[in-house]
Design a protein around this motif. Sequence first.
Motif, PDB file in Angstrom:
ATOM      1  N   MET A 231       4.852 -46.113 -37.615  1.00  0.00           N
ATOM      2  CA  MET A 231       3.679 -45.974 -37.181  1.00  0.00           C
ATOM      3  C   MET A 231       2.872 -46.990 -37.666  1.00  0.00           C
ATOM      4  N   ASN A 232       1.754 -46.786 -36.748  1.00  0.00           N
ATOM      5  CA  ASN A 232       0.622 -47.871 -37.228  1.00  0.00           C
ATOM      6  C   ASN A 232      -0.277 -47.870 -38.388  1.00  0.00           C
ATOM      7  N   SER A 233      -1.399 -48.942 -38.538  1.00  0.00           N
ATOM      8  CA  SER A 233      -2.183 -48.129 -39.497  1.00  0.00           C
ATOM      9  C   SER A 233      -3.241 -47.485 -39.563  1.00  0.00           C
ATOM     10  N   ILE A 234      -3.735 -46.816 -38.788  1.00  0.00           N
ATOM     11  CA  ILE A 234      -4.303 -45.990 -38.849  1.00  0.00           C
ATOM     12  C   ILE A 234      -3.421 -44.865 -38.728  1.00  0.00           C
ATOM     13  N   ASP A 235      -2.843 -44.417 -38.560  1.00  0.00           N
ATOM     14  CA  ASP A 235      -0.979 -43.725 -39.170  1.00  0.00           C
ATOM     15  C   ASP A 235      -1.054 -43.302 -40.554  1.00  0.00           C
ATOM     16  N   VAL A 236      -1.311 -44.799 -41.013  1.00  0.00           N
ATOM     17  CA  VAL A 236      -0.998 -44.447 -42.637  1.00  0.00           C
ATOM     18  C   VAL A 236      -2.455 -44.255 -43.093  1.00  0.00           C
ATOM     19  N   LEU A 237      -3.377 -44.431 -42.906  1.00  0.00           N
ATOM     20  CA  LEU A 237      -4.843 -44.036 -43.009  1.00  0.00           C
ATOM     21  C   LEU A 237      -4.553 -42.583 -42.913  1.00  0.00           C
ATOM     22  N   VAL A 238      -4.327 -42.150 -41.733  1.00  0.00           N
ATOM     23  CA  VAL A 238      -4.993 -40.293 -41.889  1.00  0.00           C
ATOM     24  C   VAL A 238      -3.482 -39.621 -42.807  1.00  0.00           C
ATOM     25  N   GLU A 239      -1.860 -40.661 -42.939  1.00  0.00           N
ATOM     26  CA  GLU A 239      -1.354 -40.136 -44.303  1.00  0.00           C
ATOM     27  C   GLU A 239      -1.672 -40.128 -45.260  1.00  0.00           C
ATOM     28  N   ALA A 240      -2.670 -41.099 -45.800  1.00  0.00           N
ATOM     29  CA  ALA A 240      -3.392 -41.148 -47.280  1.00  0.00           C
ATOM     30  C   ALA A 240      -4.514 -40.109 -47.192  1.00  0.00           C
ATOM     31  N   PHE A 241      -5.395 -39.891 -46.305  1.00  0.00           N
ATOM     32  CA  PHE A 241      -6.137 -39.160 -46.685  1.00  0.00           C
ATOM     33  C   PHE A 241      -6.255 -37.955 -46.436  1.00  0.00           C
ATOM     34  N   GLY A 242      -4.991 -37.385 -46.095  1.00  0.00           N
ATOM     35  CA  GLY A 242      -3.737 -36.340 -46.190  1.00  0.00           C
ATOM     36  C   GLY A 242      -3.032 -35.895 -47.302  1.00  0.00           C
ATOM     37  N   ARG A 243      -2.796 -36.473 -47.654  1.00  0.00           N
ATOM     38  CA  ARG A 243      -2.477 -36.646 -49.705  1.00  0.00           C
ATOM     39  C   ARG A 243      -3.565 -36.127 -50.523  1.00  0.00           C
ATOM     40  N   VAL A 244      -5.048 -36.766 -50.115  1.00  0.00           N
ATOM     41  CA  VAL A 244      -6.158 -36.881 -50.708  1.00  0.00           C
ATOM     42  C   VAL A 244      -6.485 -35.197 -50.739  1.00  0.00           C
TER      43      VAL A 244
ATOM     44  N   ARG B 170      -8.586 -47.925 -33.542  1.00  0.00           N
ATOM     45  CA  ARG B 170      -7.269 -49.112 -33.333  1.00  0.00           C
ATOM     46  C   ARG B 170      -6.664 -49.903 -34.155  1.00  0.00           C
ATOM     47  N   ASP B 171      -6.051 -50.508 -33.893  1.00  0.00           N
ATOM     48  CA  ASP B 171      -5.624 -51.656 -35.539  1.00  0.00           C
ATOM     49  C   ASP B 171      -6.705 -53.161 -35.613  1.00  0.00           C
ATOM     50  N   PRO B 172      -6.925 -53.095 -34.326  1.00  0.00           N
ATOM     51  CA  PRO B 172      -7.782 -54.754 -34.600  1.00  0.00           C
ATOM     52  C   PRO B 172      -9.142 -54.380 -34.334  1.00  0.00           C
TER      53      PRO B 172
ATOM     54  N   ASP C  86     -10.131 -54.867 -39.118  1.00  0.00           N
ATOM     55  CA  ASP C  86     -10.279 -56.148 -39.474  1.00  0.00           C
ATOM     56  C   ASP C  86     -11.851 -56.271 -38.578  1.00  0.00           C
ATOM     57  N   GLU C  87     -12.815 -55.958 -38.335  1.00  0.00           N
ATOM     58  CA  GLU C  87     -13.952 -56.007 -38.030  1.00  0.00           C
ATOM     59  C   GLU C  87     -14.953 -56.115 -39.584  1.00  0.00           C
ATOM     60  N   VAL C  88     -15.539 -56.989 -40.333  1.00  0.00           N
ATOM     61  CA  VAL C  88     -16.225 -57.131 -40.667  1.00  0.00           C
ATOM     62  C   VAL C  88     -18.000 -56.313 -40.913  1.00  0.00           C
ATOM     63  N   ILE C  89     -17.899 -55.276 -41.645  1.00  0.00           N
ATOM     64  CA  ILE C  89     -19.029 -54.402 -41.924  1.00  0.00           C
ATOM     65  C   ILE C  89     -20.465 -54.380 -43.075  1.00  0.00           C
ATOM     66  N   ASP C  90     -19.337 -55.375 -43.524  1.00  0.00           N
ATOM     67  CA  ASP C  90     -19.961 -55.614 -44.671  1.00  0.00           C
ATOM     68  C   ASP C  90     -19.847 -57.296 -45.378  1.00  0.00           C
ATOM     69  N   ASP C  91     -21.212 -57.926 -44.739  1.00  0.00           N
ATOM     70  CA  ASP C  91     -21.151 -59.419 -45.168  1.00  0.00           C
ATOM     71  C   ASP C  91     -21.668 -60.029 -46.928  1.00  0.00           C
ATOM     72  N   ARG C  92     -22.048 -58.946 -47.497  1.00  0.00           N
ATOM     73  CA  ARG C  92     -22.971 -59.089 -48.663  1.00  0.00           C
ATOM     74  C   ARG C  92     -21.735 -59.515 -49.336  1.00  0.00           C
ATOM     75  N   TRP C  93     -20.303 -59.380 -50.175  1.00  0.00           N
ATOM     76  CA  TRP C  93     -19.665 -59.569 -50.034  1.00  0.00           C
ATOM     77  C   TRP C  93     -18.916 -61.535 -50.300  1.00  0.00           C
ATOM     78  N   ASP C  94     -18.310 -61.680 -51.207  1.00  0.00           N
ATOM     79  CA  ASP C  94     -17.617 -62.055 -50.886  1.00  0.00           C
ATOM     80  C   ASP C  94     -15.822 -61.937 -51.650  1.00  0.00           C
ATOM     81  N   PRO C  95     -15.205 -62.047 -50.497  1.00  0.00           N
ATOM     82  CA  PRO C  95     -14.923 -62.057 -49.241  1.00  0.00           C
ATOM     83  C   PRO C  95     -15.509 -60.279 -48.350  1.00  0.00           C
ATOM     84  N   PRO C  96     -16.343 -60.790 -47.261  1.00  0.00           N
ATOM     85  CA  PRO C  96     -16.747 -59.791 -46.885  1.00  0.00           C
ATOM     86  C   PRO C  96     -15.775 -58.539 -46.572  1.00  0.00           C
ATOM     87  N   VAL C  97     -16.565 -57.315 -46.413  1.00  0.00           N
ATOM     88  CA  VAL C  97     -15.837 -56.591 -46.330  1.00  0.00           C
ATOM     89  C   VAL C  97     -15.427 -56.185 -44.784  1.00  0.00           C
ATOM     90  N   THR C  98     -14.088 -55.789 -44.606  1.00  0.00           N
ATOM     91  CA  THR C  98     -13.689 -55.078 -42.853  1.00  0.00           C
ATOM     92  C   THR C  98     -13.664 -53.517 -43.125  1.00  0.00           C
TER      93      THR C  98
END
Length: 170
Positions: free
Chosen positions: A1-14, A123-125, A128-140
Amino acid sequence: MNSIDVLVEAFGRVREHVHGTVDGLDEKGLNLRLDADANSVAWLVWHLTRVQDDHVADLAGTDQAYTGDGWADRFGLDLDPASIGYGHTSAQVAAVHVADPALLTGYYDAVHERTLAYLRTLRDPDLDEVIDDRWDPPVTRGVRLVSVVDDDIQHAGQAAFVAGIVQRGS
């Protein structure tokens, strides 16, 4: 299971939590507030869905289901369609009145499908992309998605608690 699969599972539980909480409640149960300032099941589920819709649409670069697919019109709330519930006053919470549980689950399901479609583009990589650098640390991208799941699960649990009280009292 990769990270995307984990997120799919988590949203499925919601999704399971939302349906398990809302299904079987009537209008009174959906909108009951345990005190004058408490959140109802309707508000909690509407809010968690609005947050997911808003944040995932922003990540995906798409419009929100609420405004783009007509859900705001179906809800017919006396609120700004851009509102996601953050910082709502007691009066604004009360304005989220829902008569039919299928409206809440229908909207959640529409957002859930959009979320899954978006997740399947990643995909998993990408996480890691920073999408909001207004925070410290920046939000990926990954941190934002986990934040949405966390918020959803907390509010789904709160809604389930209120629904349990409603069901025991009837």
